[in-house]
Design an enzyme around this catalytic site. Structure first.
Site, short mmCIF file in Angstrom:
data_model
loop_
_atom_site.label_atom_id
_atom_site.label_comp_id
_atom_site.label_asym_id
_atom_site.label_seq_id
_atom_site.Cartn_x
_atom_site.Cartn_y
_atom_site.Cartn_z
CE LYS A 1 0.20 -1.09 12.47
NZ LYS A 1 1.38 -0.98 11.57
N GLY B 1 3.55 1.11 15.38
CA GLY B 1 4.76 1.90 15.62
C GLY B 1 4.43 3.29 16.13
N GLY C 1 8.11 5.73 13.49
CA GLY C 1 6.91 4.91 13.44
C GLY C 1 5.81 5.57 12.64
CD GLU D 1 7.41 -6.28 -3.48
OE1 GLU D 1 7.83 -7.27 -2.85
OE2 GLU D 1 6.59 -5.47 -3.00
CG HIS E 1 -3.39 0.90 12.21
ND1 HIS E 1 -3.10 1.21 13.52
CD2 HIS E 1 -2.72 1.80 11.45
CE1 HIS E 1 -2.27 2.24 13.55
NE2 HIS E 1 -2.02 2.62 12.32
NE ARG F 1 -3.44 -2.26 2.92
CZ ARG F 1 -4.76 -2.18 3.03
NH1 ARG F 1 -5.35 -1.03 2.94
NH2 ARG F 1 -5.48 -3.26 3.24
CG MET F 2 2.74 2.89 3.52
SD MET F 2 2.11 4.58 3.34
CE MET F 2 3.60 5.45 2.94
#
Length: 269
Positions: free
Chosen positions: A162, A168, A126, A37, A158, A15-16
């Site tokens: 996750k 974090g 974090g 990756e 979240h 996602r990030m």
């Protein structure tokens, strides 16, 4: 564009990772030079833009971080602890700024990251957002103003995918509150209460985690006294806030001396 700092995104399919790639492609201050990756991932060998469902961008996804980092002045890393430790050593070899957003790091991981920071700039946090880092500072200030008769609880929520808890960011907030009180978080942390726990011990800092749906990130720091409560809250609705902070950190790190830094350093707060 060739004179702009080159950026590697580690964990490109996440996602990030995808958010970072989109922002980097639109940036006038950085250029995307590689995407990494894990070995065997279906994106390996493909153009990352095409893999993300869009047009080609001229950057192929690789499983060779050493080759990728050699092209870069900055690596942004939202992956997993074992991968982050490996990337820290490789980024240090390349003298590239390593921006770490990975959570779930244990003391053994942190020790290896600290060793890498002797040779390169590492920015680790974090949470990379301005709002959260302001909340961290506020939590420390409020904790310093109140004594241990005020119970501190950190509650975070979240998305269902996750894998670590507390987050974090929650640990950052707890550490800030502990610092405000002049105590160690390791000695005061209470996480995941269940069953007959007995009365709350004075001076502890509690953590609760909620997982569900597509929640980007929500954090409350609760100071509960007799007859009143103070609640500090941050709600994230778009993970682009974390990606923008990470790219800001990658730029800030250019020209800094080797060492470990956090977003407080980047933001100057």
């Amino acid at each position: 564009m060739a004179d702009l700092p080159g950026l590697v995104v580690a964990g490109a399919s996440g996602r990030m990772g995808q958010t970072l790639i989109r922002l980097a492609e639109g940036s006038q201050k950085l250029r995307l030079v590689a995407c990494v990756e894990r070995a065997g991932h279906p994106w390996i060998g493909r153009d990352v833009g095409e893999a993300m469902g869009g047009a080609q961008v001229g950057v192929t996804v690789t499983d060779d971080p050493l080759e990728a980092f050699a092209k870069a002045q900055a690596v942004v890393d939202f992956t997993a602890p074992a991968a982050t430790v490996e990337f820290a050593a490789l980024a240090a070899q390349a003298r590239a700024v390593h921006v770490i957003g990975t959570t779930g790091l244990e003391p053994a991981h942190l020790a290896k990251i600290a060793a890498a920071a002797r040779h390169a700039v590492i920015v680790r946090a974090g949470n990379m957002s301005l709002g959260v880092n302001l909340l961290v500072r506020l939590a420390q200030t409020v904790a310093a103003a109140l004594d241990a008769d005020w119970d501190i609880e950190v509650v975070e929520a979240h998305h269902r995918a996750k894998v670590d808890a507390p987050s974090g960011t929650a640990l950052m907030l707890g550490a800030a509150a502990a610092a405000g009180r002049g105590v160690s978080l390791d000695e005061t942390k209470v996480s995941g209460r269940d069953g007959i726990t007995g009365a709350r011990e004075r001076g502890t800092i509690g953590f609760s985690a909620i997982r569900g749906g597509d929640v980007v990130g929500e954090h409350d720091v609760i100071f509960a006294g007799d007859g009143e409560r103070i609640v500090l809250r941050h709600l994230a609705t778009d993970r682009a806030i974390f990606a923008r902070g990470a790219l800001r950190a990658a730029l800030w790190g250019q020209g800094q001396k080797p060492g470990e830094y956090d977003m407080m350093d980047v933001l100057g707060i």
